[in-house]
Design a protein around this motif. Structure first.
Motif, PDB file in Angstrom:
ATOM      1  N   MET A  39      -0.514  49.231  37.083  1.00  0.00           N
ATOM      2  CA  MET A  39       0.265  50.442  37.187  1.00  0.00           C
ATOM      3  C   MET A  39      -0.424  51.510  36.348  1.00  0.00           C
ATOM      4  N   THR A  40      -0.568  52.696  36.886  1.00  0.00           N
ATOM      5  CA  THR A  40      -1.148  53.816  36.169  1.00  0.00           C
ATOM      6  C   THR A  40      -0.171  54.975  36.216  1.00  0.00           C
ATOM      7  N   LEU A  41       0.103  55.573  35.079  1.00  0.00           N
ATOM      8  CA  LEU A  41       0.988  56.731  35.035  1.00  0.00           C
ATOM      9  C   LEU A  41       0.144  57.990  34.972  1.00  0.00           C
ATOM     10  N   MET A  42       0.366  58.881  35.906  1.00  0.00           N
ATOM     11  CA  MET A  42      -0.355  60.143  35.914  1.00  0.00           C
ATOM     12  C   MET A  42       0.476  61.180  35.165  1.00  0.00           C
ATOM     13  N   HIS A  43      -0.136  62.146  34.555  1.00  0.00           N
ATOM     14  CA  HIS A  43       0.534  63.214  33.821  1.00  0.00           C
ATOM     15  C   HIS A  43       1.338  62.665  32.638  1.00  0.00           C
ATOM     16  N   CYS A  44       0.853  61.652  31.993  1.00  0.00           N
ATOM     17  CA  CYS A  44       1.556  61.049  30.866  1.00  0.00           C
ATOM     18  C   CYS A  44       0.545  60.834  29.747  1.00  0.00           C
ATOM     19  N   GLU A  45       0.956  61.115  28.531  1.00  0.00           N
ATOM     20  CA  GLU A  45       0.051  60.932  27.407  1.00  0.00           C
ATOM     21  C   GLU A  45      -0.319  59.464  27.269  1.00  0.00           C
ATOM     22  N   ARG A  46      -1.589  59.229  27.007  1.00  0.00           N
ATOM     23  CA  ARG A  46      -2.043  57.864  26.773  1.00  0.00           C
ATOM     24  C   ARG A  46      -1.639  57.463  25.353  1.00  0.00           C
ATOM     25  N   GLY A  47      -1.575  56.163  25.108  1.00  0.00           N
ATOM     26  CA  GLY A  47      -1.270  55.685  23.770  1.00  0.00           C
ATOM     27  C   GLY A  47      -0.034  54.817  23.752  1.00  0.00           C
ATOM     28  N   ASN A 101       3.165  55.446  23.906  1.00  0.00           N
ATOM     29  CA  ASN A 101       4.209  55.685  24.903  1.00  0.00           C
ATOM     30  C   ASN A 101       3.880  54.997  26.224  1.00  0.00           C
ATOM     31  N   GLU A 102       2.665  55.131  26.678  1.00  0.00           N
ATOM     32  CA  GLU A 102       2.267  54.508  27.938  1.00  0.00           C
ATOM     33  C   GLU A 102       2.313  52.988  27.822  1.00  0.00           C
ATOM     34  N   GLU A 103       1.856  52.456  26.697  1.00  0.00           N
ATOM     35  CA  GLU A 103       1.875  51.004  26.509  1.00  0.00           C
ATOM     36  C   GLU A 103       3.306  50.471  26.505  1.00  0.00           C
ATOM     37  N   ALA A 104       4.216  51.167  25.842  1.00  0.00           N
ATOM     38  CA  ALA A 104       5.617  50.747  25.805  1.00  0.00           C
ATOM     39  C   ALA A 104       6.227  50.775  27.201  1.00  0.00           C
ATOM     40  N   ILE A 105       5.918  51.809  27.963  1.00  0.00           N
ATOM     41  CA  ILE A 105       6.432  51.916  29.333  1.00  0.00           C
ATOM     42  C   ILE A 105       5.891  50.779  30.183  1.00  0.00           C
ATOM     43  N   GLN A 106       4.610  50.456  30.035  1.00  0.00           N
ATOM     44  CA  GLN A 106       4.018  49.388  30.831  1.00  0.00           C
ATOM     45  C   GLN A 106       4.650  48.042  30.523  1.00  0.00           C
ATOM     46  N   VAL A 107       4.981  47.785  29.269  1.00  0.00           N
ATOM     47  CA  VAL A 107       5.622  46.519  28.905  1.00  0.00           C
ATOM     48  C   VAL A 107       7.031  46.461  29.472  1.00  0.00           C
ATOM     49  N   LEU A 108       7.792  47.531  29.332  1.00  0.00           N
ATOM     50  CA  LEU A 108       9.165  47.559  29.823  1.00  0.00           C
ATOM     51  C   LEU A 108       9.248  47.498  31.344  1.00  0.00           C
ATOM     52  N   CYS A 109       8.220  47.980  32.004  1.00  0.00           N
ATOM     53  CA  CYS A 109       8.260  48.091  33.460  1.00  0.00           C
ATOM     54  C   CYS A 109       7.346  47.094  34.146  1.00  0.00           C
ATOM     55  N   ARG A 110       7.025  46.013  33.494  1.00  0.00           N
ATOM     56  CA  ARG A 110       6.158  44.984  34.070  1.00  0.00           C
ATOM     57  C   ARG A 110       6.749  44.485  35.387  1.00  0.00           C
ATOM     58  N   GLY A 111       5.973  44.577  36.457  1.00  0.00           N
ATOM     59  CA  GLY A 111       6.397  44.079  37.754  1.00  0.00           C
ATOM     60  C   GLY A 111       7.329  44.997  38.523  1.00  0.00           C
ATOM     61  N   VAL A 112       7.651  46.160  37.967  1.00  0.00           N
ATOM     62  CA  VAL A 112       8.588  47.089  38.586  1.00  0.00           C
ATOM     63  C   VAL A 112       7.904  47.831  39.726  1.00  0.00           C
ATOM     64  N   THR A 113       8.641  48.100  40.785  1.00  0.00           N
ATOM     65  CA  THR A 113       8.072  48.819  41.915  1.00  0.00           C
ATOM     66  C   THR A 113       7.824  50.283  41.563  1.00  0.00           C
ATOM     67  N   ASN A 114       6.815  50.875  42.183  1.00  0.00           N
ATOM     68  CA  ASN A 114       6.519  52.292  41.956  1.00  0.00           C
ATOM     69  C   ASN A 114       7.686  53.174  42.394  1.00  0.00           C
TER      70      ASN A 114
END
Length: 118
Positions: free
Chosen positions: A1-9, A11-24
């Protein structure tokens, strides 16, 4: 999963963990609501395994009794994969038998209903 228009670091890592396997399709409006603008979510969702308790695909690895790994906890039903697959056995880590967890999901279907995981 890649988030566009979102700061890297962090915040993105936390979102990726919380949204593991979630549909786009689920994730896009959530990110838009948080960030206040259009967000394009691209990439494939991580393929996860179905839980023995609720069937939602939130399991990252199967329990392995030899190596003693795979103690994932489902984000949907809160069942911890301890290797017990019997409906009536109450294991040491879960507060009830799997059949009781399933009954709670049926009784509280509005609480548990989510289209988050495929």
């Amino acid at each position: 999963m890649t988030l566009m228009h979102c700061e890297r670091g962090a915040n993105e890592e936390a979102i990726q963990v919380l949204c593991r396997g979630v549909t786009n399709g689920f994730l896009s409006p959530v990110c838009e609501a948080i960030l206040g603008g259009r967000v394009e979510v691209v990439g494939e969702a991580e393929v996860l395994l179905p839980w023995p308790c609720c069937g939602h695909r939130t399991l990252t690895e199967l329990y392995d009794s030899v190596v003693r790994t795979g103690y994932d906890i489902c984000n949907h039903c809160r069942w911890e994969d301890d290797g017990i697959v019997s409906d009536s056995v109450h294991g040491s880590v879960n507060k009830a038998a799997m059949s009781q967890y399933r009954e709670r999901i049926r009784e509280e279907s509005n609480y548990f209903y989510r289209e988050k995981w495929s």
